[in-house]
Structures are given as structure tokens and as C-alpha cells.
Motif scaffolding. Structure first.
Motif, PDB file in Angstrom:
ATOM      1  N   SER A 198     -48.672  36.724  27.905  1.00 19.15           N
ATOM      2  CA  SER A 198     -47.556  36.835  26.964  1.00 19.15           C
ATOM      3  C   SER A 198     -46.383  36.099  27.591  1.00 19.15           C
ATOM      4  O   SER A 198     -46.570  35.292  28.507  1.00 19.15           O
ATOM      5  CB  SER A 198     -47.223  38.304  26.668  1.00 19.15           C
ATOM      6  N   ASN A 200     -43.423  35.219  29.986  1.00 20.97           N
ATOM      7  CA  ASN A 200     -43.070  35.536  31.369  1.00 20.97           C
ATOM      8  C   ASN A 200     -41.652  35.034  31.591  1.00 20.97           C
ATOM      9  O   ASN A 200     -41.400  33.834  31.502  1.00 20.97           O
ATOM     10  CB  ASN A 200     -44.047  34.847  32.321  1.00 20.97           C
ATOM     11  N   ARG A 216     -46.158  40.271  32.392  1.00 18.71           N
ATOM     12  CA  ARG A 216     -47.161  41.239  31.965  1.00 18.71           C
ATOM     13  C   ARG A 216     -48.194  41.502  33.045  1.00 18.71           C
ATOM     14  O   ARG A 216     -48.702  40.588  33.677  1.00 18.71           O
ATOM     15  CB  ARG A 216     -47.866  40.679  30.712  1.00 18.71           C
ATOM     16  N   ARG A 223     -50.391  47.854  28.755  1.00 17.75           N
ATOM     17  CA  ARG A 223     -49.651  46.625  29.030  1.00 17.75           C
ATOM     18  C   ARG A 223     -48.328  47.025  29.685  1.00 17.75           C
ATOM     19  O   ARG A 223     -47.508  47.677  29.045  1.00 17.75           O
ATOM     20  CB  ARG A 223     -49.405  45.847  27.742  1.00 17.75           C
ATOM     21  N   VAL A 225     -45.260  45.997  33.076  1.00 17.74           N
ATOM     22  CA  VAL A 225     -44.394  44.915  33.551  1.00 17.74           C
ATOM     23  C   VAL A 225     -44.356  44.930  35.076  1.00 17.74           C
ATOM     24  O   VAL A 225     -44.299  45.994  35.695  1.00 17.74           O
ATOM     25  CB  VAL A 225     -42.971  45.078  32.990  1.00 17.74           C
ATOM     26  N   HIS A 251     -47.395  50.578  25.520  1.00 18.41           N
ATOM     27  CA  HIS A 251     -47.738  49.166  25.616  1.00 18.41           C
ATOM     28  C   HIS A 251     -46.482  48.333  25.374  1.00 18.41           C
ATOM     29  O   HIS A 251     -45.924  48.345  24.268  1.00 18.41           O
ATOM     30  CB  HIS A 251     -48.802  48.796  24.581  1.00 18.41           C
ATOM     31  N   TYR A 253     -45.531  44.684  25.082  1.00 14.29           N
ATOM     32  CA  TYR A 253     -46.203  43.383  24.948  1.00 14.29           C
ATOM     33  C   TYR A 253     -45.370  42.285  25.597  1.00 14.29           C
ATOM     34  O   TYR A 253     -45.874  41.440  26.316  1.00 14.29           O
ATOM     35  CB  TYR A 253     -46.448  43.084  23.474  1.00 14.29           C
ATOM     36  N   THR A 254     -44.084  42.270  25.314  1.00 12.23           N
ATOM     37  CA  THR A 254     -43.145  41.393  26.019  1.00 12.23           C
ATOM     38  C   THR A 254     -41.990  42.262  26.510  1.00 12.23           C
ATOM     39  O   THR A 254     -41.630  43.254  25.868  1.00 12.23           O
ATOM     40  CB  THR A 254     -42.600  40.280  25.119  1.00 12.23           C
ATOM     41  N   ASN A 255     -41.373  41.870  27.618  1.00 12.05           N
ATOM     42  CA  ASN A 255     -40.311  42.718  28.169  1.00 12.05           C
ATOM     43  C   ASN A 255     -38.916  42.177  27.890  1.00 12.05           C
ATOM     44  O   ASN A 255     -37.971  42.935  27.779  1.00 12.05           O
ATOM     45  CB  ASN A 255     -40.514  42.914  29.672  1.00 12.05           C
TER      46      ASN A 255
END
Length: 477
Positions: A198, A200, A216, A223, A225, A251, A253-255
Motif C-alpha cells: 500500500s 509507504n 504497512r 494490517r 504500521v 486493519h 490499510y494506509t496510515n
């Protein structure tokens, strides 16, 4: 190294206990009320509440042949008086890192109106009249994530930097002078330990004096971090798994972790919360909106996290920050994924952006706005209440507040000794009511606004609020 747990609000006596760890040094930093870092007590029904972003409509349709339904992993950068947007172009679903993926850009003078420049750098779909900045370099357009290096003396051809790659390649470092023409910085990967499937996200941390990258990983069936750091963008530390202060795992997915522009010691993460297998819409609804058949079995929203450095996130708020809108198109897989970075788009406004209608012909990027500093607020109703901080030390002459009240409401500030005794001249009885709705207004007392006589000395702040909200505070010269 893990950060110490933060104290929670609770009942207390008239004389307040002091901490063996000493006062919190805030100096002249702007402090946002996005967590309980400064809060010792909330009394009288005062609460710490998450704000709700305002939907400002479509910012950018993904309507070019090389863009399409599966555009994603957007990044918004502010470069001088211009805004830059980067995102993956992908008209059809496929394996991560396919040759079909390209990296696109758009530009704006204000963060509101966006245009797609015709750069002529790559031929895609038979034309060079496109907005593509990276193509024919799989797998790097899958999740190409740029940043601007703000350090003085950075070589001109490395002012823009980026990381991209998959598990197979690792994350590789790129650089550019203009944000359009990119080159690899090294032959091999810069970061190798991660899932990398995903977005970064790299940035320069003024607070920690190093580059950071949040990415990820998969751990305990979720999922999650991790983060790593670097002094030169090429050699990175062993990754650390981020913790969540005991909050339930979800989860992510993106942070989308980045330093908040008005308080760079505070990292804000508007993370995509993914709910695998939580199907909301029916096959008939999916067919009606034209979503790809593989992309309506899940749903997602966005949550707000924060960090003050180290390997710990604060999850004061478990509820949704950006919740899906009305209509089945908002309840498909991998929609509502925020872009990286929050940018100021007006004198009193900041904005972030989110991918929506994923996997559909109507896929687009949408803008959401908030009051400056207004991710969350300390709120009191008409009956009133109080916030009392932990002991702090500060530098400056004035206490600036970002606040709002009703016409009948007000905020008064008392400055106390660490044990809770009012300091003469700064008691609640001396305090002048602060009434209105402003981003920057100094608190005052009968003797005026000047608090410099207390600078460097441990004190507590006692905020008395009636039908009022407090978003942020800062001691300034």
C-alpha cells in the motif's frame, strides 16, 4: 523505544497532585487538543470530541484513459505558492506493480481548483499530451509517494524525494529537481523489511531531526504500521512496529502519517480503516453503480490517530473521522482512502482529500475541509465546565487560543501553581471573558495579556468554558 503512557483525565481534590516526572515543557509550541497529552482533568460535562470534516465536493475526476477506476495512493504537497498532487493511474484492476500503472500529477494555485498539466514526458495510450510523471517502470507506479525535502542546503536535484516499490523489490529511493522528472538514487532498495503493498509515506521530521517512513506490515492477523528512520534517505534503521496505547487492533490499510504544518512536533495520521468481508451493498446495487465485481465485498472509512514521535500512536478516538457518505457508491471496497498530507487552503481553513467511488466509472478525489487546528476540540455545553492541564512550562508573553463560543458563551483562563492554587493576578476572578470565534486571540486578565513573568515556571492552566470549544493553544511572543 516505547513512549510512556499518557495520564488520563480523572477526579481530583482541590489541591492537585504533582508528577514525579516534572512539568511538560511546551515552550512556544502550538498544542492541539487531539489527545489527552496536556489534560489532567475534564470536569462538569466537558468532553474531548472528534470533529467532522465538511464535504467540499469533487476536487479532481479521474477521467483520463490512463487514470480510471483504480486510481489511488494520492499525495498532496504544498510547494511555495503552488499545490501538487500525485496519484496512481490505473484504468483496470490487476496485479500490484503491473506495467499498466502510471504516476500522474495535477496542480493548483489554492488547493481548491486543480488542473492536469500536459507534460509530454511519456507516451501513454498513444499520446504524450498527458499528466504522467512516471511510466514504463513497474512496479514503482503502484505506490509512488513523493515528499519535499525542506532542509537548507539540499542539492537542487534532490529537493523532491520519493519512495516506491513492492515486497519483491523493496522500497527504492527516487529524487527530482522539479517534481516531474524522476531518477533512482541508488541501484538497490533503501528499505527491505515490510509488506509494501500500500502507500509507504516518507517525510522529514523537524521534531526528530531525521527522515521517517511509515509503512504497512502484517502482524497478529491485522494490517498494521511500522516505521523506520534515516539520516540520508538511503540507509534506514531497523523498522519498529507502531503501538496503539492498548486500543483494539483494526486493519489500517494506509496510515497517512505526516507532521501537522502548524505544529510539526505533532504527527497527524488520517488512516484508512479497512473492514474486510463487511459487505454493505447488494449485487443489484453494485451492478447499478458499475463497480468492478471484485470490489464491493468490503467497506472502509478513515480514523484519526496522532503521534508525538517514537513508535506509539495515540488512539483517543476509535470512532470514524471520515465516515462513508449517502449512497451505495460510498460503501464499496477501498473507497474513502485519504490522500497523504493536510494542507492549509484558506486563512481559517485546512483541507485533506480522499479517493472515492473506487472501482467505478465515477472514481474521483474529493476534498474535505476543517477549521485550522480543528481535528478535535474540548467542548462544554451551556451548563459549563472546566479543563485543567498537567503542570507545564512555557516561553512567551501571550497565551493565544483557537476557540469558539456562542453569543452567550465564554472562556476564562486561570493560571495556577502546580498544586492548584491560583497565582495572584491570574485567578479566575481576574480573568476577562474571551468571547467570539477566532483562530488567534490572546487570553487576558484584569492586568492585561502579559504572562511573561511566569515563563519557565511550572504552572497549570485552568480553562472555564461555557457553551464554548477550545481547539488549540500557544504561548507566543
Amino acid at each position: 523505544m516505547l513512549l510512556p503512557s499518557l495520564a488520563k483525565a480523572g477526579a481530583g481534590a482541590t489541591v492537585l497532585p504533582t508528577s514525579d516526572e516534572g512539568p511538560i515543557t511546551i515552550g512556544s509550541r502550538r498544542e492541539l487538543f487531539v489527545d489527552r497529552f496536556l489534560i489532567d482533568r475534564l470536569d462538569g460535562g466537558v468532553s474531548l470530541d472528534l470533529e467532522r470534516p465538511r464535504d467540499e465536493g469533487i476536487a479532481l475526476p479521474f477521467d483520463r484513459p490512463w487514470e480510471g477506476a483504480f486510481c489511488g495512493y494520492a499525495t498532496v504537497l504544498k510547494d511555495g505558492d503552488r499545490y501538487r498532487l500525485y496519484y496512481r493511474g490505473l484504468p483496470q484492476a490487476g496485479a500490484d506493480g503491473s506495467a499498466v500503472e502510471v504516476t500522474c500529477t495535477a496542480e493548483s494555485p489554492d488547493g481548491l481548483r486543480w488542473e492536469k498539466p500536459e507534460l509530454g514526458l511519456f507516451e501513454v495510450d498513444g499520446t504524450r499530451a498527458n499528466n504522467v510523471v512516471l511510466a514504463d517502470m513497474p512496479p514503482f507506479s503502484h505506490n509512488f509517494c513523493p515528499m519535499i525535502d525542506p532542509r537548507p542546503g539540499v542539492p537542487a536535484d534532490e529537493r523532491y524525494k520519493a519512495l516506491a516499490g513492492t515486497r519483491q523489490t523493496g522500497l527504492c529511493a527516487f529524487a527530482s529537481a522539479d517534481g516531474y522528472r524522476w531518477r533512482r538514487l541508488d541501484d538497490g532498495p533503501a528499505i527491505t523489511a515490510g509488506a509494501f503493498d500500500s502507500q509507504n509515506v516518507p517525510f522529514w521530521s523537524e521534531h526528530e531531526g531525521k527522515f521517517l517512513c511509515y509503512f504497512r506490515i502484517f502482524a497478529d492477523g491485522y494490517r498494521q504500521v511500522a516505521r523506520t528512520s534515516s539520516d540520508d534517505f538511503l540507509h534506514w534503521s531497523e523498522p519498529e512496529r507502531m503501538t496503539f496505547g492498548g486500543a483494539p487492533l483494526e486493519h489500517l490499510y494506509t496510515n497517512q502519517t505526516s507532521p501537522y504544518v502548524r505544529a510539526p512536533h505533532l504527527y497527524i495520521a488520517i488512516a484508512a480503516r479497512f473492514m474486510p468481508g463487511r459487505r454493505v451493498i447488494s449485487p443489484e446495487q453494485a451492478e447499478a453503480i458499475g463497480v468492478d465485481p471484485s470490489y464491493f465485498g468490503d467497506c472502509s472509512d478513515a480514523v484519526l490517530l496522532s503521534s508525538r514521535g517514537g513508535s506509539s500512536y495515540d488512539r483517543t478516538f476509535m470512532e470514524g473521522f471520515l465516515v462513508p457518505g449517502i449512497g451505495p457508491e460510498n460503501w464499496v471496497s477501498r473507497t474513502n482512502y485519504p490522500a497523504l498530507n493536510v494542507v492549509q487552503t484558506g486563512p481559517h481553513e485546512m483541507s485533506f482529500y480522499a479517493n472515492q467511488n473506487y472501482g467505478q466509472p465515477t472514481s474521483h478525489l474529493r476534498r474535505y475541509s476543517l477549521r485550522l487546528d480543528g481535528f478535535a476540540r474540548v467542548r462544554a455545553g451551556y451548563g459549563g465546565g472546566e479543563l485543567i492541564t498537567h503542570p507545564i512550562t512555557f516561553s512567551g508573553r501571550r497565551l493565544s487560543l483557537n476557540f469558539e463560543t456562542s453569543a452567550a458563551g465564554a472562556i476564562r483562563v486561570e493560571i495556577q501553581e502546580p498544586d492548584g492554587r491560583p497565582i495572584p493576578g491570574f485567578s479566575l476572578a481576574d480573568a476577562v471573558e474571551t468571547i467570539g470565534n477566532e483562530i488567534d486571540r490572546a487570553a487576558s486578565w484584569a492586568g492585561g495579556e502579559d504572562v511573561s513573568a511566569l515563563a519557565g515556571r511550572p504552572v497549570r492552566l485552568r480553562f472555564s468554558l461555557k457553551d464554548a470549544s477550545l481547539y488549540a493553544m500557544q504561548f507566543i511572543a
